[in-house]
Design an enzyme around this catalytic site. Structure first.
Site, PDB file in Angstrom:
ATOM      1  N   GLU A   1      -5.232   2.368  -8.297  1.00 46.48           N
ATOM      2  CA  GLU A   1      -6.433   2.940  -7.678  1.00 46.48           C
ATOM      3  C   GLU A   1      -6.241   4.368  -7.159  1.00 46.48           C
ATOM      4  OE1 GLU A   1      -7.730   0.193  -4.693  1.00 46.48           O
ATOM      5  OE2 GLU A   1      -7.899  -1.473  -6.097  1.00 46.48           O
TER       6      GLU A   1
ATOM      7  N   GLU B   1      -7.832  -8.209 -13.012  1.00 45.54           N
ATOM      8  CA  GLU B   1      -8.296  -8.857 -11.778  1.00 45.54           C
ATOM      9  C   GLU B   1      -9.731  -9.352 -11.945  1.00 45.54           C
ATOM     10  OE1 GLU B   1      -7.763  -6.396  -8.315  1.00 45.54           O
ATOM     11  OE2 GLU B   1      -5.931  -5.494  -9.081  1.00 45.54           O
TER      12      GLU B   1
END
Length: 425
Positions: free
Chosen positions: A222, A337
């Protein structure tokens, strides 16, 4: 006299002929010939042959559709890893879930137990400052991920390592002179040494102790989520949740590059190196551009797409095209995810819609692999739905099993059961 006798003989012949059996047509039915039938030609019911009733054929039963496969591993064995993120409570109740997990998944991701704050040890790092042994060699420990390692070894399951470098769940003390929470930051040179040491210790420990177990590593997580500027053209995140990104604070935007630089030095050949991010559908170009130098130097293998989606997502115009975009850019791609929230109301309609979307997604991923593109892993971010107020996507019914561990329609969508329609709506 002879004429009279002849008349009676002819009359008797006519009478006898009128009492005979009526002529029969096909199927034994009586026929009337010689013009319009008068009263004399009426056939009485006793003289009518009763027709046999026409037999109605038995309806052919609709065959019951055969399931595509009995479990995920059978269905996707020639396509990609099927993964699941597990937490300590899952491993503590392993006896109850092991059969389902091992039949359907051949990849684990630890939800938190391999993140920096789980591996780094503050006290041990401070203790070594007296002799200088830990100033550039922070202490690490792997005890928190022992349960995952044990179950992986017992069942020949691989692990996705998540994650080496992330601005969240990385303690501030890791960046300070004295390993205290409020100490002064170290220099860029010292922090690069600590970064190298941390990555070396983690990757070489797994390669030495459990060779072959880690098949993919989220090296950086991220990073491209900040504002874009001339000084920060790819928007490397500068702060998170009200505090600064310590990596950015000490190393600037270069921390992404150096993380991959050191990871490539110490990763075994079987460990694929990934950049992992969310909202990849909307920022695919930004990610590809931000990783260009890293890719040009051969420091990265793939891109991980977190893919936390909802019922409004249409897989063939969101996730699947993005997978193809990254593959065409030269990356191995994994969905790392995945969950699909349906909101607080688990209505029959929403549960069925969730299942249909999952079936479409899984069929689309198979087609991508069939076309020769390197999609290699599909991981669901959790095992069972979480009750309200219990953490990530609590109460959104986002996973394949309900709170009691029973398979939902979503499970049968992934299994591509014939009862689930392949309609993304």
């Amino acid at each position: 006299m002879k004429k009279r006798n002849l008349f009676f003989a002819l009359a008797a012949a006519v009478v006898l002929a009128g009492c005979g059996k009526p002529a029969e047509g096909e199927n034994g039915q009586p026929t009337v010939t010689g013009g319009q039938a008068g009263p004399e030609a009426t056939v009485t019911p006793e003289a009518t042959a009763t027709p046999e009733p026409t037999a109605t054929p038995e309806p052919t039963p609709t065959p019951t559709p055969e399931p595509v496969a009995e479990n995920f591993l059978e269905l996707y064995k020639d396509y990609f890893y099927m993964g699941v993120a597990l937490n300590p409570s899952d491993f503590n109740s392993w006896g109850k879930i092991s059969d389902t997990i091992t039949a359907n998944f051949n990849s684990f991701t630890c939800e938190n137990e391999m993140k920096p704050d789980a591996l780094l040890r503050q006290k041990e790092s401070q203790d070594g400052l007296a002799d200088g042994s830990t100033y550039t060699e922070p202490a690490v420990d792997f005890s928190r991920c022992n349960a995952a390692i044990l179950r992986a070894l017992e069942n020949d399951i691989k692990i996705r390592f998540h994650t080496l470098v992330w601005h969240a769940q990385t303690p501030r003390w890791f960046f300070t002179e004295d390993y205290t929470n409020d100490g002064a930051y170290v220099s860029k040179e010292v922090m690069l040494q600590r970064l190298e040491s941390y990555i070396r210790q983690v990757l070489t420990w797994f390669d030495t102790e459990y060779p072959g177990m880690i098949y993919a590593v989220d090296v950086v997580n991220e990073a491209f989520n900040g504002p874009i500027s001339d000084e920060n053209p790819f928007g490397v995140v500068e702060e998170c949740d009200g505090h600064e990104n310590y990596w950015f604070e000490v190393l600037g935007t270069d921390y992404v590059y150096y993380a991959f630089y050191y990871a490539r030095q110490y990763a075994a050949d079987y460990m694929k190196l990934f950049y992992n991010d969310y909202n990849t559908v909307s920022k695919a170009k930004r990610i590809v551009d931000g990783l260009q130098k890293i890719q040009d130097e051969g420091l990265i293998d793939g891109i991980g797409m977190q893919s936390h989606v909802g019922l409004e997502s249409v897989m063939d115009v969101t996730l699947l095209p993005t997978v193809r975009t990254f593959c065409r850019a030269g990356y191995e791609v994994q969905i790392t995810e995945f969950d699909l929230g349906i909101g607080q109301e688990a209505t029959e309609e929403n549960l069925e819609k969730q299942a249909r979307k999952l079936k479409c997604l899984m069929q689309g991923l198979q087609k991508i692999v069939d076309s020769g593109m390197p999609f290699t892993s599909m991981t669901f971010w959790g095992y069972t739905d979480r009750p309200a107020n219990s953490g990530w996507r609590a109460g959104e019914h986002a996973l394949l099993f309900d709170e009691q561990g029973n398979p939902k329609r979503a499970y049968y969508g992934v299994l591509q059961d014939p009862s689930v329609w392949a309609i993304d709506y």
